[in-house]
Write an enzyme that holds these catalytic residues in place. Structure first.
Site, PDB file in Angstrom:
ATOM      1  N   GLY A 106       0.876  -1.105  -0.033  1.00  0.00           N
ATOM      2  CA  GLY A 106      -0.071   0.025  -0.056  1.00  0.00           C
ATOM      3  C   GLY A 106       0.787   1.421   0.015  1.00  0.00           C
ATOM      4  O   GLY A 106       0.206   2.503  -0.124  1.00  0.00           O
ATOM      5  N   HIS A 107       2.123   1.069   0.217  1.00  0.00           N
ATOM      6  CA  HIS A 107       2.903   2.544   0.308  1.00  0.00           C
ATOM      7  C   HIS A 107       4.329   2.055  -0.740  1.00  0.00           C
ATOM      8  O   HIS A 107       5.219   1.744  -0.056  1.00  0.00           O
ATOM      9  CB  HIS A 107       3.541   2.510   1.675  1.00  0.00           C
ATOM     10  CG  HIS A 107       3.915   3.783   1.925  1.00  0.00           C
ATOM     11  ND1 HIS A 107       5.394   4.051   2.147  1.00  0.00           N
ATOM     12  CD2 HIS A 107       3.519   5.165   2.421  1.00  0.00           C
ATOM     13  CE1 HIS A 107       5.590   5.312   2.174  1.00  0.00           C
ATOM     14  NE2 HIS A 107       4.526   5.947   2.756  1.00  0.00           N
ATOM     15  N   PHE A 108       4.460   2.498  -1.859  1.00  0.00           N
ATOM     16  CA  PHE A 108       3.114   2.778  -2.784  1.00  0.00           C
ATOM     17  C   PHE A 108       3.202   1.940  -3.708  1.00  0.00           C
ATOM     18  O   PHE A 108       4.088   1.348  -4.062  1.00  0.00           O
ATOM     19  CB  PHE A 108       3.500   4.127  -3.258  1.00  0.00           C
ATOM     20  CG  PHE A 108       3.605   5.352  -2.127  1.00  0.00           C
ATOM     21  CD1 PHE A 108       2.444   6.135  -1.569  1.00  0.00           C
ATOM     22  CD2 PHE A 108       4.854   5.570  -1.743  1.00  0.00           C
ATOM     23  CE1 PHE A 108       2.473   7.037  -0.786  1.00  0.00           C
ATOM     24  CE2 PHE A 108       4.991   7.084  -0.675  1.00  0.00           C
ATOM     25  CZ  PHE A 108       3.892   7.320  -0.180  1.00  0.00           C
TER      26      PHE A 108
END
Length: 168
Positions: free
Chosen positions: A77-79
């Site tokens: 999720g990052h990134f």
């Protein structure tokens, strides 16, 4: 209120930006994950230390490692497309190492509270794969215990932070 760094902490922070705080960081575990869990209240997925390779009580210093494959969900999720280990989690990792050191020196985990991020600098990105190494040194600073720490990848400084907290 903006916190100011004492001369001792500012000097240590500047040194930490340039090179590892200690040359011989150990390779064999002094503490494994089970022992680390006895020193920290955090648990997966928010425990960012796998093993401690050096505890130096004379210099108030700890060296630990974390296998970044354990943070696969964070990287997802990052990134997406350019995964990076978040700076805030690098600061958390430094704080966790400082708590392990303080507890190993006889302090209380339950009564310790992080109160300030005094300074942080992100020098190199930390992509997935491999290990990160965290070096943290504790400095008594009046009522506070200040931890100046580094995140290293392949021996290069990626981040530096100074965090303070109080014992209950």
């Amino acid at each position: 209120m903006i916190a100011t760094l004492s001369d001792e902490i500012a000097d240590l922070f500047r040194q930490a930006e340039k090179r590892p705080l200690v040359a011989d960081r150990g390779t064999n575990p002094v503490l494994g994950r089970a022992e680390i869990e006895r020193h920290l209240p955090q648990r997966d997925p928010f425990l960012f230390l796998d093993r401690v390779t050096l505890l130096d009580f004379d210099r108030h210093l700890v060296v630990a490692r974390y296998d970044l494959t354990r943070a696969a969900e964070v990287f997802a999720g990052h990134f997406p497309g350019r995964p990076l280990f978040p700076g805030v989690l690098q600061i958390e990792t430094i704080g966790q190492a400082g708590i392990v050191l303080g507890h190993a020196e006889g302090g209380s985990v339950v009564d310790f509270a992080l109160t300030h991020v005094l300074a942080a600098r992100f020098i190199r990105p930390v992509p997935p794969g491999g290990d990160i190494e965290v070096i943290a040194q504790s400095v008594e600073d009046g009522l506070f215990r200040t931890i100046v720490g580094q995140i290293l990848r392949d021996g290069e400084v990626c981040a530096v932070a100074a965090v303070s907290g109080v014992d209950g």
